[in-house]
Enzyme design. Structure first.
Site, mmCIF file in Angstrom:
data_model
loop_
_atom_site.group_PDB
_atom_site.id
_atom_site.type_symbol
_atom_site.label_atom_id
_atom_site.label_comp_id
_atom_site.label_asym_id
_atom_site.label_seq_id
_atom_site.Cartn_x
_atom_site.Cartn_y
_atom_site.Cartn_z
ATOM 1 N N HIS A 28 29.278 28.090 -4.391
ATOM 2 C CA HIS A 28 28.903 29.459 -4.758
ATOM 3 C C HIS A 28 29.420 29.851 -6.158
ATOM 4 C CE1 HIS A 28 27.920 30.064 -0.483
ATOM 5 N NE2 HIS A 28 29.130 29.712 -0.160
HETATM 6 O O1 RIB Z 1 29.902 34.298 0.302
HETATM 7 C C1 RIB Z 1 30.498 33.375 -0.581
HETATM 8 C C2 RIB Z 1 31.552 34.032 -1.407
HETATM 9 O O2 RIB Z 1 32.570 34.555 -0.552
HETATM 10 C C3 RIB Z 1 32.271 33.054 -2.349
HETATM 11 O O3 RIB Z 1 32.701 33.739 -3.491
HETATM 12 C C4 RIB Z 1 33.450 32.618 -1.533
HETATM 13 O O4 RIB Z 1 34.542 32.184 -2.346
HETATM 14 C C5 RIB Z 1 33.808 33.903 -0.828
HETATM 15 O O5 RIB Z 1 34.582 34.691 -1.736
#
Ligand code: RIB
Ligand code: CA
Length: 313
Positions: free
Chosen positions: A243
């Protein structure tokens, strides 16, 4: 072109860690003015510690790390140990940090930096719940016009939610903060699950991390080995979605990504859809566009860039 001045706001988190490593490995693209920790994946005492662990893993102990907000603006903190483990950085065994935490509060650092640096020259890179950013905007509304761009990981539309059927974790944890940020008027680029779920660390890609043959390559491979199990079990996917590194990769090569400039609103009233990013992808409303919502990625190009840069550390 001069490197972009950035502040990384983060809740490490293995994927945050990789995003930070990518930034610290790319001085020709990014000048990391500071890293501000926020409560999210794990509580603040762990996110502020993990941010320093990652800076030392990158051999960048002079990076300024600040501690920020330990709870959302108006709700109880929801964390994600079920994904990231008890420490937030489960997987590799990494030493406790010896580098100091800055005395200044993260929110004050964000405000002071935006007021001191020339207008339009600082990019904010939120990788977690938007509590620090929203608190800074509420306390100092004048900074909104001074932000060059906010490039954040959060939200979802076609991919729907990962913490509830409707909401992505970062937005869900502090929807009131997200509402403030998406209404602040600064240019916003959003990396939602729609794109991050296409940045999967497949086994060959994780083998390439391990083949770097350095402590950083090994640590990233071990982080992935740990945090991929949640997504593989839930989505049957072929690897962990990276992500947060989509944010720092965008700053290096935006051509890896495609999206649309659309209206994005945040649900803060309904218990059923709390934290949903209501993205007007098809332009069915007359609500003004306020964000570039990214939908696609050149995944092979992303991983080639990431692997090459991680090998520098
Ligand atoms: O949903 C994914 C996000 O939530 C990413 O940034 C992960 O690190 C959590 O913070
Ligand atoms: Ca994160």
């Amino acid at each position: 072109m001069a490197p972009r001045k950035i502040i990384i706001d983060t809740d490490p988190g293995q994927d945050d860690a990789v995003a930070i490593l990518l930034a610290l490995a790319s001085p020709e693209d990014m000048d990391v003015l500071g890293i501000t920790a926020v409560a999210g994946n794990v509580p603040l005492p762990l996110t502020e510690k993990n941010a320093r662990i990652v800076c030392e893993l990158a051999s960048k102990p002079d990076t300024k790390v600040f501690s920020g907000c330990d709870a959302p603006l108006a709700r109880k903190l929801v964390t994600a140990e079920h994904v990231h483990g008890k420490t937030g950085l489960d997987g590799p065994t990494l030493p406790d940090p010896t580098m100091p935490l800055q005395d200044q509060h993260a929110v004050d650092f964000i405000i002071d930096t935006l007021r001191t640096e020339a207008p339009g020259t600082v990019t904010l890179c939120p990788l977690g719940p938007l509590t620090n950013i929203a608190t800074a905007l509420e306390r100092a509304p004048d900074i909104a016009d001074r932000i060059q761009e906010i490039v954040l990981m959060g939200g979802a539309y076609f991919e729907v939610g990962n913490i509830t059927p409707a909401a992505e974790f970062n937005i869900y944890v502090d929807p009131e903060a997200a509402k403030i940020v998406f209404a602040c008027g600064a240019p916003i680029t959003v990396m939602p699950l729609d794109v991050t779920h296409k940045a999967l660390v497949t086994p060959p890609r994780n083998d390439a991390f391990r083949a770097i043959g350095t402590p950083v390559g090994e640590a990233v491979a071990e982080m992935t080995d740990f945090f991929e199990r949640f997504d593989k079990e839930k989505y049957g996917s072929d690897g962990a979605p990276l992500h947060d590194p989509c944010v720092t990769a965008y700053l290096i090569n935006p051509d890896l990504f495609t999206g649309r400039h659309i209206n994005v609103e945040i649900e803060t009233a309904s218990d059923l859809t709390l934290g949903m990013t209501v993205a007007d992808w098809w332009g069915v409303t007359d609500r003004p566009a306020n964000a570039t919502f990214i939908g696609d990625i050149d995944a092979d190009g992303f991983f080639a860039l990431l692997t090459e840069r991680l090998a520098r550390l």
